[in-house]
Enzyme design. Structure first.
Site, PDB file in Angstrom:
ATOM      1  N   GLU A  79      29.238 -20.255 -45.453  1.00 36.33           N
ATOM      2  CA  GLU A  79      28.501 -20.691 -46.911  1.00 36.33           C
ATOM      3  C   GLU A  79      29.391 -19.725 -48.333  1.00 36.33           C
ATOM      4  O   GLU A  79      29.552 -19.854 -49.572  1.00 36.33           O
ATOM      5  CB  GLU A  79      27.691 -19.603 -47.033  1.00 36.33           C
ATOM      6  CG  GLU A  79      26.800 -19.070 -46.662  1.00 36.33           C
ATOM      7  CD  GLU A  79      26.071 -18.284 -46.850  1.00 36.33           C
ATOM      8  OE1 GLU A  79      25.668 -18.206 -48.199  1.00 36.33           O
ATOM      9  OE2 GLU A  79      25.271 -17.743 -46.006  1.00 36.33           O
ATOM     10  N   CYS A 111      23.706 -18.308 -43.196  1.00 35.60           N
ATOM     11  CA  CYS A 111      23.812 -18.342 -42.367  1.00 35.60           C
ATOM     12  C   CYS A 111      24.446 -19.649 -40.880  1.00 35.60           C
ATOM     13  O   CYS A 111      24.515 -18.782 -39.585  1.00 35.60           O
ATOM     14  CB  CYS A 111      23.814 -17.160 -42.338  1.00 35.60           C
ATOM     15  SG  CYS A 111      23.877 -16.036 -43.204  1.00 35.60           S
ATOM     16  N   THR A 152      24.822  -4.204 -47.497  1.00 30.99           N
ATOM     17  CA  THR A 152      24.659  -5.782 -46.225  1.00 30.99           C
ATOM     18  C   THR A 152      26.076  -6.195 -46.276  1.00 30.99           C
ATOM     19  O   THR A 152      25.832  -7.529 -45.787  1.00 30.99           O
ATOM     20  CB  THR A 152      23.352  -6.632 -46.100  1.00 30.99           C
ATOM     21  OG1 THR A 152      23.544  -6.732 -47.410  1.00 30.99           O
ATOM     22  CG2 THR A 152      22.528  -4.944 -45.796  1.00 30.99           C
ATOM     23  N   SER A 201      13.350 -11.881 -47.837  1.00 26.95           N
ATOM     24  CA  SER A 201      14.134 -12.584 -46.787  1.00 26.95           C
ATOM     25  C   SER A 201      13.661 -12.161 -45.741  1.00 26.95           C
ATOM     26  O   SER A 201      14.063 -12.832 -44.712  1.00 26.95           O
ATOM     27  CB  SER A 201      15.138 -11.817 -47.611  1.00 26.95           C
ATOM     28  OG  SER A 201      15.810 -11.535 -47.440  1.00 26.95           O
ATOM     29  N   HIS A 233      20.960 -12.926 -35.563  1.00 23.26           N
ATOM     30  CA  HIS A 233      22.078 -12.947 -36.055  1.00 23.26           C
ATOM     31  C   HIS A 233      21.472 -12.005 -37.563  1.00 23.26           C
ATOM     32  O   HIS A 233      20.222 -11.727 -37.727  1.00 23.26           O
ATOM     33  CB  HIS A 233      21.290 -14.472 -37.306  1.00 23.26           C
ATOM     34  CG  HIS A 233      21.404 -13.888 -38.726  1.00 23.26           C
ATOM     35  ND1 HIS A 233      23.008 -13.991 -39.258  1.00 23.26           N
ATOM     36  CD2 HIS A 233      20.964 -13.878 -40.030  1.00 23.26           C
ATOM     37  CE1 HIS A 233      23.106 -13.982 -40.562  1.00 23.26           C
ATOM     38  NE2 HIS A 233      21.948 -13.538 -41.271  1.00 23.26           N
ATOM     39  N   LYS A 242      13.876  -5.187 -35.180  1.00 26.05           N
ATOM     40  CA  LYS A 242      12.753  -5.601 -36.013  1.00 26.05           C
ATOM     41  C   LYS A 242      12.032  -6.907 -35.018  1.00 26.05           C
ATOM     42  O   LYS A 242      11.614  -7.092 -34.114  1.00 26.05           O
ATOM     43  CB  LYS A 242      13.059  -5.349 -37.483  1.00 26.05           C
ATOM     44  CG  LYS A 242      12.865  -4.117 -38.125  1.00 26.05           C
ATOM     45  CD  LYS A 242      12.092  -3.928 -39.265  1.00 26.05           C
ATOM     46  CE  LYS A 242      12.243  -2.704 -39.927  1.00 26.05           C
ATOM     47  NZ  LYS A 242      11.936  -3.087 -41.780  1.00 26.05           N
TER      48      LYS A 242
END
Ligand code: HMG
Length: 392
Positions: A79, A111, A152, A201, A233, A242
């Site tokens: 991307e 992604c 990130t 997100s 991912h 999580k």
């Protein structure tokens, strides 16, 4: 016919930023990044490294002359494309000297692109059993100086050779996917940085995971106990954790829980040092798992969760084959990670965010002497990118 991953390679730039340095410079408690996001370092790409040079370097790590003669398709998932028209894989095809009668394309869906590429590769080989397909996931994640997503970011590329009778893992053809038209992260053509609704997100990532996971188990008549590991991912490793916790049933047996947690820890080691590499992030987690786990064995099943904002996600699984461990790199941490140059925050801001500006004739020349990567962008000439192989 068994089709799957025969080889898997990785490339990242030679520079990194320690996330604690970033936190201190931005007046943020370092624990927020190291514990709250479980991120430790971030790969930083100079402007002479892009999805082409990184993708070619990742493939160079694994391909031999026979592969280059038999590859008849190169798929790049990305991307962070370097051209609106020409596919990155066309440049890569040339840099790697792959035989001419090959198809070269680029797939985009945040992604998720490389996951679609993997499925396309599998179907291609089903029809042409002697073919080999090169699937490359290559991206540079940049949110901007002092942006919400700054901690990130990352840069890197994973290359996978897909063929019949693979030496690492079989693709099980059990894929379940989902699409939702939502705006959690996107990058309009006029913007060099993405727009992101950060909190939303993460919720969407988790909701897509749990709903697709339930559908996957139902469709394939499977149970979490069928898996020795689940790769996620990893926009940042804590979100993967999580994710794992959100699909572990309350009554799961302790052995399964312990195995999945232990292998999760193995799967995040590389991403903790690289950051988000968008399309490559899931496959970097797989590489980290296979190279760092000492308990996985042939016949073990690994589930994978691919997520691309916007949003498309997919869950599928792999089965490890006999001898897989001999076909991945040993000591990557010592050989590759520990040889990187640590940058100060000022150096990172300069190197990562220096843009490419061409003169009126469409020319630009870069200082490339310090770039020790196998391939580099040397110059832009009359608006054409000129890549060279590094002879150093
Ligand atoms: P933020 O505002 O920087 O952080 O946003 P936060 O306030 O949400 O805190 C993060 C965690 O740190 C929290 O943990 C805090 O409690 C904890 P949680 O409650 O979530 O478990 N924390 C601390 N822990 C220990 N000590 C402390 C401390 N302080 C706080 N002192 C956010 C974080 C991820 C939203 C931001 O970095 C961002 O917007 N990132 C970019 C978007 C992103 O990565 N989204 C992930 C899902 S979308 C996706 O995966 C697709 C993507 O890869 C793109 C694509 O598909 O193309 C992004």
């Amino acid at each position: 016919m068994n089709i799957g991953i025969d080889k898997i390679g990785f490339a990242m730039p030679n520079y990194y930023l320690d996330i604690k340095d970033l936190a201190e410079n931005r007046g943020i408690e370092p624990d927020k990044f190291t514990k709250g996001l479980m991120q430790l370092e971030m790969s930083v790409a100079p402007r002479t490294q892009d999805i082409v040079t990184l993708g070619a370097a990742a493939a160079l790590e694994i391909l031999d002359d026979e592969d280059k003669q038999l590859i008849d398709m190169i798929i790049v998932g990305s991307e962070t494309g370097i051209d609106q028209s020409k596919a990155a894989s066309v440049f890569i095809h040339s840099l790697l000297a792959i035989q001419p009668f090959a198809r070269s394309i680029e797939i985009k869906q945040a992604c998720y692109g490389a996951t679609a590429g993997l499925e396309m590769a599998r179907n291609h080989i089903k029809n042409r059993p002697n073919s080999r397909v090169l699937v490359i996931a290559s991206d540079i994640a940049k949110y901007g100086v002092k942006s919400g997503g700054e901690s990130t970011q990352g840069a890197g590329s994973v290359a996978m050779l897909i063929k019949k009778d693979p030496k690492i893992a079989i693709l099980n053809n059990d894929n379940v996917y989902q699409t939702r038209d939502l705006m959690d992260f996107w990058r309009p053509n006029y913007s060099i940085y993405p727009y992101v609704d950060g909190k939303f997100s993460t919720q969407l990532y988790l909701d897509c995971l749990t709903t697709t996971w339930n559908q996957y188990l139902k469709t394939n008549n499977k149970d979490i106990e069928d898996f020795k590991a689940i790769c996620f991912h990893l926009p940042f490793p804590k979100l993967g954790l999580k994710g794992l916790n959100s699909i572990l049933p309350e009554d799961v047996n302790n052995d399964t829980k312990e195995t999945l947690n232990k292998n999760f820890n193995n799967s995040i080691i590389y991403s903790q040092k690289v950051g988000n590499i968008y399309t490559g992030s899931l496959f970097l987690s797989l590489l980290s798992l296979i190279e760092q786990s000492n308990t996985l064995k042939a016949g073990d099943n690994i589930a994978l969760y691919s997520y691309g904002s916007g949003a498309v996600c997919e869950i599928f699984s792999l089965t490890l084959v006999k001898g897989f461990k001999e076909n991945v790199k040993e000591n990557r941490l010592e050989k590759d990670f520990s040889t990187r140059t640590r940058l100060s925050v000022a150096e990172y801001e300069d190197i990562f965010f220096k843009t490419i500006e061409v003169d009126n004739d469409g020319n630009a020349i870069f200082e490339t002497n310090n770039d020790k990567m196998p391939f580099k962008l040397e110059k832009i000439e009359n608006h054409k990118r000129i890549y060279v192989k590094n002879n150093k």
